[in-house]
Design a protein around this motif. Structure first.
Motif, PDB file in Angstrom:
ATOM      1  N   PHE A  14       0.620  -1.039   0.036  1.00  0.00           N
ATOM      2  CA  PHE A  14      -0.024  -0.203   0.268  1.00  0.00           C
ATOM      3  C   PHE A  14       0.922   1.562   0.214  1.00  0.00           C
ATOM      4  N   ASN A  15       2.176   1.301  -0.116  1.00  0.00           N
ATOM      5  CA  ASN A  15       2.966   2.202   0.531  1.00  0.00           C
ATOM      6  C   ASN A  15       2.522   3.317   1.570  1.00  0.00           C
ATOM      7  N   LEU A  16       2.104   2.986   2.735  1.00  0.00           N
ATOM      8  CA  LEU A  16       1.813   3.187   3.778  1.00  0.00           C
ATOM      9  C   LEU A  16       2.774   2.759   4.863  1.00  0.00           C
ATOM     10  N   THR A  17       2.498   3.488   5.138  1.00  0.00           N
ATOM     11  CA  THR A  17       3.606   3.449   7.278  1.00  0.00           C
ATOM     12  C   THR A  17       2.378   2.506   8.080  1.00  0.00           C
ATOM     13  N   TYR A  18       2.935   1.946   8.821  1.00  0.00           N
ATOM     14  CA  TYR A  18       1.887   1.447   9.464  1.00  0.00           C
ATOM     15  C   TYR A  18       1.608   2.284  10.627  1.00  0.00           C
ATOM     16  N   GLU A  19       1.860   2.656  10.890  1.00  0.00           N
ATOM     17  CA  GLU A  19       0.675   3.677  11.450  1.00  0.00           C
ATOM     18  C   GLU A  19      -0.140   4.612  10.560  1.00  0.00           C
ATOM     19  N   GLU A  20      -0.016   4.844   9.151  1.00  0.00           N
ATOM     20  CA  GLU A  20      -1.224   5.360   8.707  1.00  0.00           C
ATOM     21  C   GLU A  20      -1.406   4.170   8.424  1.00  0.00           C
ATOM     22  N   TYR A  21      -1.333   2.988   8.104  1.00  0.00           N
ATOM     23  CA  TYR A  21      -2.418   1.793   7.681  1.00  0.00           C
ATOM     24  C   TYR A  21      -3.818   1.649   9.252  1.00  0.00           C
ATOM     25  N   LYS A  22      -2.942   1.688  10.331  1.00  0.00           N
ATOM     26  CA  LYS A  22      -3.581   1.593  11.414  1.00  0.00           C
ATOM     27  C   LYS A  22      -5.052   2.785  11.268  1.00  0.00           C
ATOM     28  N   LYS A  23      -4.391   4.053  11.689  1.00  0.00           N
ATOM     29  CA  LYS A  23      -5.615   4.999  11.545  1.00  0.00           C
ATOM     30  C   LYS A  23      -6.746   5.358  10.611  1.00  0.00           C
ATOM     31  N   ILE A  24      -6.227   4.756   8.947  1.00  0.00           N
ATOM     32  CA  ILE A  24      -6.837   4.327   8.005  1.00  0.00           C
ATOM     33  C   ILE A  24      -7.916   3.149   8.365  1.00  0.00           C
ATOM     34  N   GLU A  25      -7.501   2.278   9.157  1.00  0.00           N
ATOM     35  CA  GLU A  25      -8.667   1.297   9.664  1.00  0.00           C
ATOM     36  C   GLU A  25      -9.528   1.399  10.402  1.00  0.00           C
ATOM     37  N   ASN A  26      -8.215   2.387  11.340  1.00  0.00           N
ATOM     38  CA  ASN A  26      -9.651   2.763  13.039  1.00  0.00           C
ATOM     39  C   ASN A  26     -10.866   3.714  12.250  1.00  0.00           C
ATOM     40  N   GLU A  27      -9.963   4.510  11.705  1.00  0.00           N
ATOM     41  CA  GLU A  27     -11.114   5.533  11.010  1.00  0.00           C
ATOM     42  C   GLU A  27     -12.195   5.029   9.800  1.00  0.00           C
ATOM     43  N   LYS A  28     -12.221   3.704   8.830  1.00  0.00           N
ATOM     44  CA  LYS A  28     -13.285   2.913   8.850  1.00  0.00           C
ATOM     45  C   LYS A  28     -14.046   2.648   9.743  1.00  0.00           C
ATOM     46  N   LYS A  29     -13.535   1.910  10.550  1.00  0.00           N
ATOM     47  CA  LYS A  29     -14.821   1.619  11.918  1.00  0.00           C
ATOM     48  C   LYS A  29     -15.904   2.537  12.497  1.00  0.00           C
ATOM     49  N   CYS A  30     -15.190   3.671  12.425  1.00  0.00           N
ATOM     50  CA  CYS A  30     -16.147   4.596  12.135  1.00  0.00           C
ATOM     51  C   CYS A  30     -17.341   5.141  11.679  1.00  0.00           C
ATOM     52  N   TYR A  31     -17.170   3.970  10.641  1.00  0.00           N
ATOM     53  CA  TYR A  31     -18.744   4.772   9.583  1.00  0.00           C
ATOM     54  C   TYR A  31     -19.341   2.956   9.510  1.00  0.00           C
ATOM     55  N   GLU A  32     -20.787   3.646   9.605  1.00  0.00           N
ATOM     56  CA  GLU A  32     -21.788   2.239   8.536  1.00  0.00           C
ATOM     57  C   GLU A  32     -20.373   1.559   7.671  1.00  0.00           C
ATOM     58  N   ASN A  33     -21.077   2.393   6.629  1.00  0.00           N
ATOM     59  CA  ASN A  33     -20.521   2.560   5.259  1.00  0.00           C
ATOM     60  C   ASN A  33     -18.731   2.838   4.944  1.00  0.00           C
ATOM     61  N   PRO A  34     -17.615   1.790   5.310  1.00  0.00           N
ATOM     62  CA  PRO A  34     -15.948   2.293   5.342  1.00  0.00           C
ATOM     63  C   PRO A  34     -16.298   3.100   4.480  1.00  0.00           C
ATOM     64  N   GLN A  35     -16.484   3.226   3.325  1.00  0.00           N
ATOM     65  CA  GLN A  35     -15.856   4.258   1.862  1.00  0.00           C
ATOM     66  C   GLN A  35     -15.659   5.580   2.651  1.00  0.00           C
ATOM     67  N   SER A  36     -17.583   5.552   3.456  1.00  0.00           N
ATOM     68  CA  SER A  36     -17.503   7.140   4.162  1.00  0.00           C
ATOM     69  C   SER A  36     -16.428   7.208   4.559  1.00  0.00           C
ATOM     70  N   ALA A  37     -14.932   7.410   4.647  1.00  0.00           N
ATOM     71  CA  ALA A  37     -13.941   7.357   5.414  1.00  0.00           C
ATOM     72  C   ALA A  37     -12.938   7.631   4.532  1.00  0.00           C
ATOM     73  N   LEU A  38     -12.899   7.542   3.543  1.00  0.00           N
ATOM     74  CA  LEU A  38     -11.966   8.615   2.370  1.00  0.00           C
ATOM     75  C   LEU A  38     -11.742  10.398   2.584  1.00  0.00           C
ATOM     76  N   ILE A  39     -12.172  10.499   2.540  1.00  0.00           N
ATOM     77  CA  ILE A  39     -11.696  12.024   3.236  1.00  0.00           C
ATOM     78  C   ILE A  39     -11.250  11.623   4.525  1.00  0.00           C
ATOM     79  N   SER A  40     -11.621  11.581   5.534  1.00  0.00           N
ATOM     80  CA  SER A  40     -10.715  11.460   6.300  1.00  0.00           C
ATOM     81  C   SER A  40      -9.040  10.718   5.536  1.00  0.00           C
ATOM     82  N   ALA A  41      -9.061   9.396   5.167  1.00  0.00           N
ATOM     83  CA  ALA A  41      -8.098   8.950   4.817  1.00  0.00           C
ATOM     84  C   ALA A  41      -7.296   9.848   3.898  1.00  0.00           C
ATOM     85  N   LEU A  42      -7.609  10.815   3.338  1.00  0.00           N
ATOM     86  CA  LEU A  42      -6.691  11.241   2.282  1.00  0.00           C
ATOM     87  C   LEU A  42      -6.215  12.689   3.129  1.00  0.00           C
TER      88      LEU A  42
END
Length: 166
Positions: free
Chosen positions: A12-40
């Motif tokens: 994924f060309n990400l650090t471990y910390e970046e990946y974990k934060k994105i995965e945690n953010e995805k859990k905050c939404y019913e539809n994980p794709q809603s976290a796209l802006i947060s990930a960017l």
């Protein structure tokens, strides 16, 4: 477990910390794709801007097309698709700021930094971006440097203001 993530992160060309934060953010939404802006936003905060590899990585993580992520990234003016300076200067060019003198402020910033709107200074210290509204019409003209908002400005304020940013 960490080796599994290490291989995944490399793909994924990400650090471990970046990946974990994105995965945690995805859990905050019913539809994980809603976290796209947060990930960017998270990745931009770490990297300064969003390059093509990052777009591709985000698309893989969210299992969406690269063009879907690209459309989202280019739609929002707060997501930078090219390198920007250490400090982002946003100035409001709405009709209210126009009436209250933003052109004098814009011209003084251009004079002081020797750049045009959309450009970055040679030393990568500042990037100058016009925006259609900063939401401070009652205190116009307004500029924003990084997260700091400055109201009721005139062109004489600009030199001192820029000196406060290293």
């Amino acid at each position: 477990m960490f080796n599994k993530y290490k291989l995944l992160i490399k793909n994924f060309n990400l650090t471990y910390e970046e990946y974990k934060k994105i995965e945690n953010e995805k859990k905050c939404y019913e539809n994980p794709q809603s976290a796209l802006i947060s990930a960017l936003t998270l990745l931009q905060k770490n990297r300064g801007w969003i390059d093509d590899n990052t777009i591709s990585s985000v698309a893989k993580i969210f299992d969406v097309s690269i063009s879907d992520v690209e459309c989202l990234a280019t739609f929002y003016s707060q997501i930078f698709r090219k390198a920007v300076g250490k400090h982002i200067i946003r100035y409001c060019d709405s009709i209210v700021c126009f009436i209250t003198g933003y052109k004098d402020i814009e011209n003084e910033i251009i004079r002081q930094l020797n750049i045009r709107p959309g450009q970055t200074t040679f030393d990568n210290r500042f990037t100058l971006l016009p925006v259609c509204c900063l939401g401070n019409c009652n205190k116009a003209p307004t500029i924003m440097i990084d997260d700091n908002v400055y109201n009721n400005l005139n062109f004489k304020d600009i030199k001192k203001l820029l000196e406060d940013y290293d």
